[in-house]
Design an enzyme around this catalytic site. Structure first.
Site, PDB file in Angstrom:
ATOM      1  NE  ARG A  75     -36.779  13.180 -49.092  1.00 31.62           N
ATOM      2  CZ  ARG A  75     -35.587  13.618 -49.537  1.00 31.62           C
ATOM      3  NH1 ARG A  75     -34.479  13.357 -48.870  1.00 31.62           N
ATOM      4  NH2 ARG A  75     -35.516  14.307 -50.665  1.00 31.62           N
ATOM      5  CG  HIS A 168     -29.108   9.340 -45.901  1.00 26.67           C
ATOM      6  ND1 HIS A 168     -30.212   9.724 -45.178  1.00 26.67           N
ATOM      7  CD2 HIS A 168     -28.714  10.449 -46.574  1.00 26.67           C
ATOM      8  CE1 HIS A 168     -30.471  10.989 -45.415  1.00 26.67           C
ATOM      9  NE2 HIS A 168     -29.569  11.452 -46.253  1.00 26.67           N
ATOM     10  CD  GLU A 271     -27.493  11.115 -43.196  1.00 25.53           C
ATOM     11  OE1 GLU A 271     -26.652  10.985 -44.105  1.00 25.53           O
ATOM     12  OE2 GLU A 271     -28.284  12.079 -43.135  1.00 25.53           O
TER      13      GLU A 271
HETATM   14  C1  BG6 Z   1     -28.273  14.531 -45.814  1.00 27.21           C
HETATM   15  C2  BG6 Z   1     -27.490  15.726 -46.229  1.00 27.21           C
HETATM   16  O1  BG6 Z   1     -27.404  13.472 -45.579  1.00 27.21           O
HETATM   17  O2  BG6 Z   1     -29.170  14.166 -46.864  1.00 27.21           O
HETATM   18  C3  BG6 Z   1     -28.442  16.866 -46.551  1.00 27.21           C
HETATM   19  O3  BG6 Z   1     -26.570  16.076 -45.213  1.00 27.21           O
HETATM   20  C4  BG6 Z   1     -29.441  16.435 -47.611  1.00 27.21           C
HETATM   21  O4  BG6 Z   1     -27.704  17.985 -46.976  1.00 27.21           O
HETATM   22  C5  BG6 Z   1     -30.119  15.161 -47.137  1.00 27.21           C
HETATM   23  O5  BG6 Z   1     -30.371  17.460 -47.818  1.00 27.21           O
HETATM   24  C6  BG6 Z   1     -31.124  14.590 -48.141  1.00 27.21           C
HETATM   25  O6  BG6 Z   1     -30.517  14.411 -49.368  1.00 27.21           O
HETATM   26  P1  BG6 Z   1     -31.375  13.949 -50.616  1.00 27.21           P
HETATM   27  O7  BG6 Z   1     -30.426  13.983 -51.786  1.00 27.21           O
HETATM   28  O8  BG6 Z   1     -31.843  12.545 -50.316  1.00 27.21           O
HETATM   29  O9  BG6 Z   1     -32.523  14.908 -50.736  1.00 27.21           O
END
Ligand code: BG6
Length: 297
Positions: A75, A168, A271
């Site tokens: 994360r 991202h 992103e």
């Molecule tokens: C973002 C999405 O790019 O990523 C969100 O638009 C999502 O909807 C977020 O919650 C995190 O995604 P993840 O799969 O890493 O928890």
């Protein structure tokens, strides 16, 4: 072929600038430290984890609750979402390469003092079971007073394929309530919080609740105005037709075990994507590069 720490350091370490170490058992990370910047890049997922140009606070955000385990996404930093962005029925959100091990292909210290690290992944039995296409994916990361990530998709087969994708990028901010994103004025977005309703952006993006938007047909640079942190972060992009802006706010944050309470206040994602309707179709033998350059002017 597994690259061990020994083989990585023998083949790709750059004395005084780049070495490899395990962030957790079986999770090698390139640790870069030069007069221009420091950075850490995980081989799992080809994920840039940190980047801190000299004289600046960290630019990329990583959760204090992030999990470093084989097969789990981290994360924070810059997960690579590929060959699809978002949720697909019965499939892992944001594709599969973000939790797979990439290979180091080359490392270099250039004349300007920047470190260039090239990572790659290509199709094998495991990827074919998830997505039945021949491909080569390469991420060239350039670490200096700016950070550039260039993700090149190569269709190594004969049949055309279609992808969506994202760098991202999680950014640090001093206070989300005093943060705006510039560069999206007048564009349309799909609002995931309103069941993908099509909306129009008027002025800068500001934050007062869960924000989860795919801005479509957007090729211009974005800027994060971090008033509390006293700085502006610029995101320049190439080969990208969409921009996603995301902050989970407290309710969604609570649902994520790898985010600590209240952290939403100090982060946001801007992103660099081809997402939603902005799909990329790549013919057999064709290539496409999606790139983002981040700077703190
Ligand atoms: C973002 C999405 O790019 O990523 C969100 O638009 C999502 O909807 C977020 O919650 C995190 O995604 P993840 O799969 O890493 O928890």
């Amino acid at each position: 072929m597994t690259q061990t720490l020994d083989t990585l350091n023998t083949a790709f370490a750059l004395p005084g600038a780049l070495q490899f170490a395990d962030v957790a058992p079986g999770l090698p990370v390139a640790e870069i430290s030069t007069p221009l910047a420091s950075a850490r890049i995980a081989l799992q997922g080809g994920q840039v984890l940190t980047w801190q140009p000299a004289g600046q606070q960290p630019v990329l955000w990583v959760s204090k609750a992030a999990v470093f385990e084989p097969g789990k996404g981290v994360r924070g930093g810059v997960p690579v979402c590929w060959p699809w962005f978002g949720a697909l029925p019965g499939k892992a959100t944001h594709g599969f390469v973000r939790t797979m091990m990439w290979q180091v292909r080359s490392s270099e210290l250039d004349a300007a003092g920047q470190v260039l690290l090239r990572l790659g992944i290509s199709d094998d039995v495991a990827t074919r079971a998830l997505w039945d296409h021949a491909f080569d994916l390469e991420l060239l990361v350039t670490v200096g007073s700016t950070l550039t990530m260039a993700l090149t998709t190569r269709n190594t087969g004969n049949a055309t394929f279609t992808i969506t994708q994202a760098l991202h990028t999680y950014f640090c901010t001093g206070n989300i309530l005093q943060t705006t994103v510039q560069g999206l004025d007048g564009t349309s977005y799909l609002d995931k919080v309103q069941n993908f309703a099509v909306c129009q952006q008027s002025g800068d993006v500001s934050f007062s609740g869960e924000t989860d938007r795919i801005y479509t047909d957007t090729t211009a640079d974005s800027q994060i105005q971090d008033t509390a942190g006293g700085r502006t972060i610029r995101i320049a992009k190439q080969g990208s037709a969409s921009t996603v802006v995301w902050n989970p706010w407290p309710e969604k944050e609570k649902t994520m075990a790898d985010m600590a309470t209240g952290e939403y206040q100090q982060m946001l994602c801007v992103e660099t994507c081809n997402a939603g309707p902005d799909e990329m179709t790549i013919a057999g033998g064709g290539t496409h590069t999606l790139a983002a350059t981040i700077s703190v002017p």
